[in-house]
Design a protein around this motif. Structure first.
Motif, PDB file in Angstrom:
ATOM      1  N   MET A  32      86.798  68.488  30.578  1.00 19.40           N
ATOM      2  CA  MET A  32      86.034  69.105  31.656  1.00 19.40           C
ATOM      3  C   MET A  32      86.315  68.463  33.002  1.00 19.40           C
ATOM      4  O   MET A  32      86.431  67.247  33.103  1.00 19.40           O
ATOM      5  CB  MET A  32      84.539  68.965  31.339  1.00 19.40           C
ATOM      6  N   TYR A  33      86.382  69.325  34.005  1.00 16.59           N
ATOM      7  CA  TYR A  33      86.554  68.882  35.390  1.00 16.59           C
ATOM      8  C   TYR A  33      85.364  69.378  36.211  1.00 16.59           C
ATOM      9  O   TYR A  33      85.004  70.555  36.136  1.00 16.59           O
ATOM     10  CB  TYR A  33      87.856  69.438  35.983  1.00 16.59           C
ATOM     11  N   HIS A  34      84.790  68.476  36.983  1.00 12.89           N
ATOM     12  CA  HIS A  34      83.683  68.844  37.865  1.00 12.89           C
ATOM     13  C   HIS A  34      84.242  69.497  39.122  1.00 12.89           C
ATOM     14  O   HIS A  34      85.335  69.139  39.575  1.00 12.89           O
ATOM     15  CB  HIS A  34      82.869  67.599  38.243  1.00 12.89           C
ATOM     16  N   VAL A  63      79.192  65.130  28.718  1.00 12.23           N
ATOM     17  CA  VAL A  63      79.030  65.541  30.124  1.00 12.23           C
ATOM     18  C   VAL A  63      78.148  64.522  30.836  1.00 12.23           C
ATOM     19  O   VAL A  63      77.081  64.148  30.338  1.00 12.23           O
ATOM     20  CB  VAL A  63      78.408  66.950  30.224  1.00 12.23           C
ATOM     21  N   MET A 122      78.831  75.885  33.248  1.00 11.67           N
ATOM     22  CA  MET A 122      80.180  75.618  32.764  1.00 11.67           C
ATOM     23  C   MET A 122      80.908  76.912  32.434  1.00 11.67           C
ATOM     24  O   MET A 122      80.331  77.821  31.855  1.00 11.67           O
ATOM     25  CB  MET A 122      80.129  74.724  31.519  1.00 11.67           C
ATOM     26  N   GLU A 161      77.227  63.521  35.007  1.00 11.65           N
ATOM     27  CA  GLU A 161      77.428  63.833  36.427  1.00 11.65           C
ATOM     28  C   GLU A 161      78.047  62.681  37.213  1.00 11.65           C
ATOM     29  O   GLU A 161      78.517  62.881  38.333  1.00 11.65           O
ATOM     30  CB  GLU A 161      76.093  64.235  37.067  1.00 11.65           C
ATOM     31  N   TRP A 200      81.097  72.869  36.134  1.00 11.68           N
ATOM     32  CA  TRP A 200      82.134  72.286  35.285  1.00 11.68           C
ATOM     33  C   TRP A 200      83.079  73.374  34.794  1.00 11.68           C
ATOM     34  O   TRP A 200      82.652  74.492  34.522  1.00 11.68           O
ATOM     35  CB  TRP A 200      81.516  71.600  34.055  1.00 11.68           C
TER      36      TRP A 200
END
Length: 195
Positions: free
Chosen positions: A137-139, A116, A4, A118, A93
């Protein structure tokens, strides 16, 4: 692969505020530093996404990585900023914070990171019924969707969220004070902040 990284979005023109909000202060600390401090314990690197006109000032004040939006998408707002960070890292992330939330704190980031998962493309705060596309958060799997939207000139964050599997975290997941998510947009909103 890094797990991250952090992204502090500080490229807005701050028209309503009258000067770059990143350099406003609360309790002697620049707004952008408050965001950095909230992210620091949890991320491998921090990227400040800024405008070319602010580059020198940031370089004088911080050792963090400062990047400009990809030129082809410059001026397309936060979506372009998040996209640019993803293009500059291999992290799975990206934890995004805006530079104009002077009450943001480390504990809030820690609580968000607990969620978090997946199976989601993004994990975002939706405390008090208000979706915060720039707190969470953006994957990196969202990168291609971001690029498609930017190519089409469709830069609204909700356009991305409508194409993603999003986990919205709210006060039922963890208690937080409403003021933590307060944006400062107008100069008169700034007057009651302790400088």
């Amino acid at each position: 692969m890094e797990q991250m990284v952090g992204a502090v979005l500080a490229g807005g023109e701050s028209r309503r505020f009258g000067s770059p909000k990143a350099f406003a202060k609360r309790e002697g600390m620049y707004f952008f530093q408050i965001a950095i401090n909230a992210l620091r314990p949890f991320v491998e690197d921090i990227y400040i996404v800024s405008h070319p006109s602010l580059l020198l000032r940031f370089q004088q004040l911080t050792d963090e990585k400062i990047i400009m939006d990809e030129e082809v998408y410059r001026g397309q707002g936060p979506l372009a900023g998040i996209y640019t960070v993803m293009k500059n890292t291999k992290a799975e992330w990206v934890f995004v914070l805006p530079c104009d939330m002077p009450y943001m704190r480390t504990n809030t980031v820690a609580n968000m990171i607990r969620y978090v998962d997946e199976t989601f493309d993004a994990i975002l705060s939706a405390h008090f019924g208000r979706i915060q596309p720039l707190v969470g958060m953006y994957h990196r799997r969202t990168l291609e969707r971001m690029e498609q939207l930017l190519e089409a000139g469709e830069n609204r964050m909700m356009s991305l969220l409508n194409r993603c599997r999003v986990r919205y975290v709210n006060e039922h997941d963890f208690i937080e004070e409403e003021g933590v998510f307060r944006n400062v947009n107008e100069r008169d909103e700034y007057d009651d902040i302790v400088t």
